[in-house]
Write an enzyme that holds these catalytic residues in place. Structure first.
Site, PDB file in Angstrom:
ATOM      1  CG  ASP A   1      -5.951   1.666  -8.431  1.00 57.02           C
ATOM      2  OD1 ASP A   1      -6.477   1.883  -9.545  1.00 57.02           O
ATOM      3  OD2 ASP A   1      -4.728   1.723  -8.234  1.00 57.02           O
ATOM      4  NE  ARG A   2     -11.826  -5.002  -4.004  1.00 55.40           N
ATOM      5  CZ  ARG A   2     -12.070  -6.298  -4.119  1.00 55.40           C
ATOM      6  NH1 ARG A   2     -11.598  -6.965  -5.147  1.00 55.40           N
ATOM      7  NH2 ARG A   2     -12.783  -6.925  -3.218  1.00 55.40           N
TER       8      ARG A   2
END
Length: 198
Positions: free
Chosen positions: A52-53
């Site tokens: 994820d980010r």
């Protein structure tokens, strides 16, 4: 057609996750762009997992198919010079055509770091907590998650996985200097599953 496997690490601070996106900077996007510059052909990375980010990787694995005849030793050196400084290529090898980074992976693992001592220089790598964490109590809580369960409640609403069932092989916490590390090893993870569990 050659199947090339790459092992690499990255600092995810300035990335919007692994998966390529049209507008945002991603790991796959930067890797594919650099490979295109080097090989003069479009490639599509197959990745062992999607971070994820803001998530970092110590060991990410990807593979791609190419018609290029470039020797691997030249490829590693040349690609390393093109990649941005927050991605580090560790190894490149040619693998059989049936190798697939996603489906050949036997497990994936995460280490989530927490600390009650705030250090501004660790803000992108450690989650700060108000209170000190008792690892013994935390391990009592974590052990119920071990095994095969429906983790559908531990994912983001936009997660596209059809089935929420996953198997956690190992999950425990331990002290590392001023930090508490939570280690999770599973067959695979749902979107933001680790972050939500923590």
């Amino acid at each position: 057609m050659r199947n090339i496997k790459m092992t690499y690490e990255y600092d995810g601070t300035n990335f919007f996750g692994m998966q390529r996106q049209k507008k945002d900077r991603t790991i796959a996007g930067e890797m594919e762009k650099a490979i295109k510059i080097l090989l003069k052909e479009e490639v599509e990375l197959i990745n062992s997992g999607r971070t994820d980010r803001g998530v970092h990787a110590l060991c990410q694995v990807s593979n791609f198919f190419t018609n290029s005849k470039i020797p691997l030793s030249n490829f590693k050196h040349a690609l390393s010079n093109i990649l941005p400084e927050d991605i580090n290529l560790k190894n490149v090898e040619e693998v059989p055509e049936d190798f697939n980074s996603r489906f050949s992976a036997k497990w994936r693992s995460y280490i989530y770091k927490l600390s009650h001592n705030k250090n501004i220089f660790d803000r992108n790598k450690v989650m700060f907590t108000k209170d000190e964490i008792d690892c013994d109590k935390l391990n009592e809580i974590l052990k119920v998650l071990k095994g095969k369960h429906d983790f559908g409640s531990f994912r983001k609403a936009d997660c596209t996985a059809v089935n929420g069932e996953r198997e956690i092989y190992e999950i425990y916490s331990y002290k590392e200097k001023d930090e508490v590390h939570i280690y999770i090893k599973a067959n695979s993870f749902l979107k933001s599953m680790v972050r939500i569990i923590v």
